[in-house]
Structure formats: C-alpha cells, structure tokens
Design a protein around this motif. Sequence first.
Motif, short mmCIF file in Angstrom:
data_model
loop_
_atom_site.label_atom_id
_atom_site.label_comp_id
_atom_site.label_asym_id
_atom_site.label_seq_id
_atom_site.Cartn_x
_atom_site.Cartn_y
_atom_site.Cartn_z
N VAL A 1 3.57 11.35 -16.03
CA VAL A 1 2.34 11.11 -15.26
C VAL A 1 2.40 9.71 -14.64
N TYR A 2 1.98 9.64 -13.38
CA TYR A 2 1.95 8.33 -12.71
C TYR A 2 1.10 7.36 -13.53
N ALA A 3 1.67 6.16 -13.81
CA ALA A 3 0.97 5.21 -14.69
C ALA A 3 0.66 3.88 -14.04
N GLY A 4 1.20 3.62 -12.87
CA GLY A 4 0.90 2.34 -12.23
C GLY A 4 1.99 1.88 -11.30
N MET A 5 1.82 0.65 -10.85
CA MET A 5 2.75 0.10 -9.86
C MET A 5 3.03 -1.36 -10.19
N LEU A 6 4.30 -1.75 -10.02
CA LEU A 6 4.71 -3.14 -10.21
C LEU A 6 5.06 -3.72 -8.85
N LEU A 7 4.57 -4.92 -8.58
CA LEU A 7 4.80 -5.56 -7.30
C LEU A 7 5.73 -6.76 -7.47
N PHE A 8 6.77 -6.79 -6.63
CA PHE A 8 7.75 -7.89 -6.65
C PHE A 8 7.71 -8.61 -5.32
N ALA A 9 8.04 -9.87 -5.35
CA ALA A 9 8.13 -10.64 -4.11
C ALA A 9 9.32 -11.59 -4.20
N LYS B 1 9.17 13.15 -7.87
CA LYS B 1 9.52 13.68 -9.18
C LYS B 1 8.32 13.86 -10.10
N TYR B 2 7.33 12.96 -9.98
CA TYR B 2 6.20 12.99 -10.93
C TYR B 2 4.85 13.08 -10.23
N GLY B 3 4.79 12.81 -8.95
CA GLY B 3 3.53 12.83 -8.23
C GLY B 3 2.82 11.49 -8.29
N MET B 4 2.07 11.17 -7.24
CA MET B 4 1.27 9.95 -7.17
C MET B 4 -0.05 10.30 -6.51
N PRO B 5 -1.12 9.57 -6.85
CA PRO B 5 -2.41 9.83 -6.19
C PRO B 5 -2.30 9.66 -4.69
N ALA B 6 -2.93 10.52 -3.94
CA ALA B 6 -2.89 10.44 -2.48
C ALA B 6 -3.50 9.12 -2.02
N GLY B 7 -2.91 8.56 -0.98
CA GLY B 7 -3.47 7.34 -0.39
C GLY B 7 -3.23 6.08 -1.21
N THR B 8 -2.29 6.11 -2.14
CA THR B 8 -2.00 4.89 -2.91
C THR B 8 -1.52 3.80 -1.96
N PRO B 9 -2.23 2.67 -1.84
CA PRO B 9 -1.86 1.64 -0.86
C PRO B 9 -0.59 0.89 -1.27
N LEU B 10 0.21 0.57 -0.29
CA LEU B 10 1.41 -0.24 -0.52
C LEU B 10 1.18 -1.60 0.13
N PRO B 11 1.19 -2.67 -0.62
CA PRO B 11 0.87 -3.99 -0.08
C PRO B 11 1.94 -4.49 0.88
N ALA B 12 1.49 -5.19 1.94
CA ALA B 12 2.43 -5.76 2.91
C ALA B 12 3.12 -6.97 2.29
N GLY B 13 4.39 -7.14 2.66
CA GLY B 13 5.11 -8.33 2.22
C GLY B 13 5.58 -8.29 0.79
N ALA B 14 5.45 -7.16 0.12
CA ALA B 14 5.88 -7.08 -1.28
C ALA B 14 6.74 -5.84 -1.47
N ILE B 15 7.56 -5.87 -2.52
CA ILE B 15 8.38 -4.72 -2.90
C ILE B 15 7.66 -4.02 -4.04
N ALA B 16 7.42 -2.71 -3.89
CA ALA B 16 6.66 -1.97 -4.90
C ALA B 16 7.57 -1.03 -5.67
N ALA B 17 7.36 -0.99 -6.98
CA ALA B 17 8.06 -0.04 -7.84
C ALA B 17 6.99 0.75 -8.60
N ALA B 18 7.08 2.07 -8.53
CA ALA B 18 6.10 2.93 -9.20
C ALA B 18 6.60 3.30 -10.59
N VAL B 19 5.65 3.56 -11.51
CA VAL B 19 5.98 3.86 -12.90
C VAL B 19 5.32 5.18 -13.31
N ALA B 20 6.07 6.00 -14.05
CA ALA B 20 5.52 7.21 -14.64
C ALA B 20 5.78 7.17 -16.14
#
Length: 614
Positions: A423-431, A400-419
């Motif tokens: 505009v893509y503004a960052g990522m929140l990591l949950f565990a 819907k908003y686009g994200m930088p290419a190659g944005t890494p997703l950490p293993a063992g965590a749940i990621a939520a992206a923010v716009a």
Amino acid sequence: MILDPWLSRLRPLLVAAPILGLISAIAGVQIGFPAAYAPALVLSTALVMLALAGQILARLGKGEIGLDVIALLSMGAALAFGEYLAAAVVALMYAGGQYLETVAEGRARREMSALLSRAPRIATRLTDDGRLEEIPVAMVGIGDRLAVRRGELVPVDGILDDDTAVLDEAALTGEPLPVRRTRGQPVMSGAGNAGDLFRMLAIKPAAESTYAGILKLVDEAQRSKAPMARLADRYALGFLAITLAMAAAAWLVSGDPVRAVAVLVVATPCPLILAVPIAWVAGVSRCAQFGLLIKGARALEDLSRVRCLVIDKTGTLTDGRPTLVAVRSAMPEDALLQLVASLDQASSHVAATALVAAARARHLDLIAPTHVSEMPGEGVSGEVAGRHVAIGGTDYIRAKYGMPAGTPLPAGAIAAAVAIDGVYAGMLLFADRLRDGTDRILAGFGRLGVDRIILATGDRRDVADHISRGLPFDAVRSELSPGQKIEIVRAEKAKAPVLMIGDGINDAPALAAADIGLAMGAHGSAAAIEAADAVLLVERLDRVLAGIEIAVGCRRIALQCVFAGIGLSIAGMLAAAAGLLAPVEGALLQEAIDIAVILNALRVLRIKPTFATT
C-alpha cells in the motif's frame, strides 16, 4: 623556457669560469705579470661561448632560433676588437643571468615539485588471512583491501572501509586543516593519514588514481609555454635583425667598431626570454597552492582573458549528492524512514546512500533486509522486520502498488514514493543543494570581468529554474544533450573567451570545446578531467575566482617585464650607438635590467587573491 637537466647542472660552472678569468687577469696585472691578462679573459669567455654555441645549435636542430644568438655575437665581437674585459663581463653577466633564471624557475616550481617528491610508492595490503603485506603501489588492484597507517599517504583512490579517517589533503587541495571522512566516502591518493590506521578498498589502480593524474598535469605544466612567452621565439629573428642594423649603423656613422660592440652587449639577453616564462611558471605554481591545477602556461594566460562562464549544475554548481529534505507520510516520519533506509542498505543508488545517511543522522537502528530485488533505475523492494517495503520512482510505485490520484510532485525536487505491505505509504523528497556561497561566488565572477554567466544542465527545466532562482544568470539552459552543450559553448566563443566548468562525462566535449575547460577533480569523471585545461582538486568554486585573479595578476606582471625590460634595453642600445656607453658599462646596465625584471616576475608568487584564503 624549460631548462634541460644537463644545462641546469652546467650553469654554476659557467658562472665560475668568467669569475676565475677576471680574478686571474686582475691578479696577473697586480703581481707584475700583465701577459696573463688577455689569455685569462679570452679563455674564460670562450668556455661560456662554447656552451652557448652548443645550446644554440641544439635549438637550430629543432628549427628554433632564440635571442641567445645576440649574446654569442656580442662576446665574439668584443673579443675580435680587443674589448677583452667587456667580453668577460658579458660572459659573467650572461652566465649569471642564466643561473639566476635556474634559481628563479626552481623557486617558482617549488609547490608543484613538492607533489612529485610525495608520490606514494608502497602500499600495505590486507591478505585474506588478516596479515599485512607491503607491495609496490603499482601492484595494487581494484578491490584490494588496504591499510593506511598514521603519517602514510593514501596509495590509490578508494572507498573508506572504516568508521572514520582523518586526512591531510593540503598538498592536493590547499585546505590547511585535516578533513574527516566516514565509511563509504571516497579517499584520494596522495592524501596523508593524520589520524589512526584505517582500512580502505581500492577502486582504481595507481596509474589511474588522482595523484597519478596530478603528476601528469604537473609534467604538462612544466613543459608548456604561454603564448606571450613564445613571442620571444617568434620574433627573435626580427629583434636580432634590428640589433645588428643598429650596431652596423653605429659603426658606419662613427667609424668606431667599439660602438657596435656596445650596442650588442646592451641587447644581451632580452628580458622577454627570462622574465616572462618565470612569471607564468610562478602563476601555475601559485594556483596549485589553492588546489587549482592548471595544465600549462597557455591555459593560465587564457584564463586571464575569460569573459563568459558556462557552468554545469550537478556536481559543479551543486554538491552533486542528493540530500533528504522532506518526508510526506501519514505514519511517523522516523518509522517510515527506518524501514526504507534499512531496505536501501542493499542498494548502491545515490539516493539510497543519502537515505541511509539521513537515517543514521537521526540515530535510527537499521535492520538487515532480506529477499531484496532491485530494478536498476526504477526501484527496490524487499522484507524488513517482516514487512514488505518498496521504494522507487513515482511511476514505478504507481504501476506496481498504486498511488492516490492527483498526488502533487514538487518542483525542483527529486521524489521517491514508498509502499509498505503493498500500500502506498508516502513520499520522500530529495534535493541537490547549492554549494555554500554560490551567490557570492557568481557575483565574484562579475567583479573579475566575466560579464555573461550561463547555466547549462541536462536536468529537467523545473529543477534548473528552481536551483537558479535568485542567482545572477544571464541564461538558463536545461535538458541539454552533450552535443547541445558544445553548441552553446561554441556560440559564446564567437563573442568572447569562454570558461566552461563541469564534472561529468557528458561535460567532457564542452570542456574540450571551451577556451578554458575546468573540471571538478575531487569527484569528477576521468573523461572530464582528461578533456579539461584545468582541474579543481577541492570542492570550492571560490578557488576558481582565486585562479582568475592570479592569472590576471600574472599577465599584468609579465607585461610589465616585457615593456619595462625591452624599453630600457632599446634606450640603452641607442645610448651605446651614440657613444654614451662603453661596452663594459652597457653589459652592466643590461644585466641590471635583467635582474630587475626577473625579481619583478617572482612577485607572482606573492599574489594574494581576495576571493579565497589558504
């Protein structure tokens, strides 16, 4: 042996009858009226025999035969051959033993019976105009707003609708200290209000709430028999045949029918039908003190034999609630968190709840969002303080908003992206964090004889590998369907008795398939609780270790009662057959054995598990 209510009330009177008979007989002799001796003893013995015959006939009507038949035969034989004193002593000792069984079972059930007496009956409902009205708890409906005053019990399961509440959950979970709940957290029916009045929203009717489920488990537990206890019923006919054969042989060899009477009275009654059921009821009661509800004595005996553990991850090995662990953003963390947490106030997603809690923990002022739109399972967007905010899965934000290419997703965590503002503004990591002391608890299973531990989860492989790293698992199985969990349980059952621990609907089939299914009851699904053989009412896995210790100790004590009691009884029967014991002496010896094994069975109530404290 579960006592019928009428029989429990009758047993004190049955004890009184032979006591009065003995007193009357002795008094008659002392005052010079010996003619009263035999009638007093015969009448008092006959009253006990009549009640016993009724009990035996009731059991025969159900297709059962018990060792109580020997008691009836011994009293009848003693009366037939003129051993009136022996008959009365047998009657007294039998009735006394049965009464002692009543007292002992009552003591063993004390912890569970306390639950029954505390059942909430009245609820205080808040009306639309702000009034308080008291209604029967059965009339509470889902969505009703309730008030719980200081000292009252929570009537149904619900969600706290106040800033804080202080609850006494000791009767439910075994936790001795009050616990604090905050707005939006669940409150369990049956918990006591140890603080000020609080308001709550009902989420279940009384019949489906935690406390109603506990009472159902208590009823099932009290009606059940362990396999070891059922041995008495299964082999009663064989033991009866052996007893009669020994009595007949003693009579034929010696020519003295009194020896046959002595053999019968020594065999009355067998400790197996007294001590073993008391031990298992005491074990179920002892487990309840630690917040572990066992559905019956059979389940407790199976728990003592467990050699393999299959355990779910989410909500079982872990807390089951995602926690914000990191914020990745070019803008200040608090600024990003304030915007997305303000938006997530309008979402019911579990990650949204965690996000709002994290923002409040940082004392951020949250703003009411507007124009909120949520796509279930994907993301939510809306306006916050004039800015357009969106949060969701990485695929949702990328599309819907686009994200930088190659944005890494950490293993063992749940990621939520923010716009922010498109505009893509960052990522929140949950565990989903492991429960405290998980490594120590899993090692504890090994020390209790569980030699194989398997993690079985429906989560992604990278999440399962990350959460299990450094823990003593023999196998880690991930991305499992409910059917695949059943296959794992069945494969392990072919090798050794299996304990399965889970909490979700997807765990219910595997819980039912295991030798022992144990559900996390505080937040577990109704399906899992229904399918399980045991329910853990407190979010502490060390209480499962305590339950295994109690089950093992209970089995050990029950076996002691069986071998010691039966061994001594057979020795006494041989002595009686050889003419070394008179009928009265044999009766006294047998009842001494019965009392000893019953007191030994009650030692289960004093088992102190090393892995948990109340």
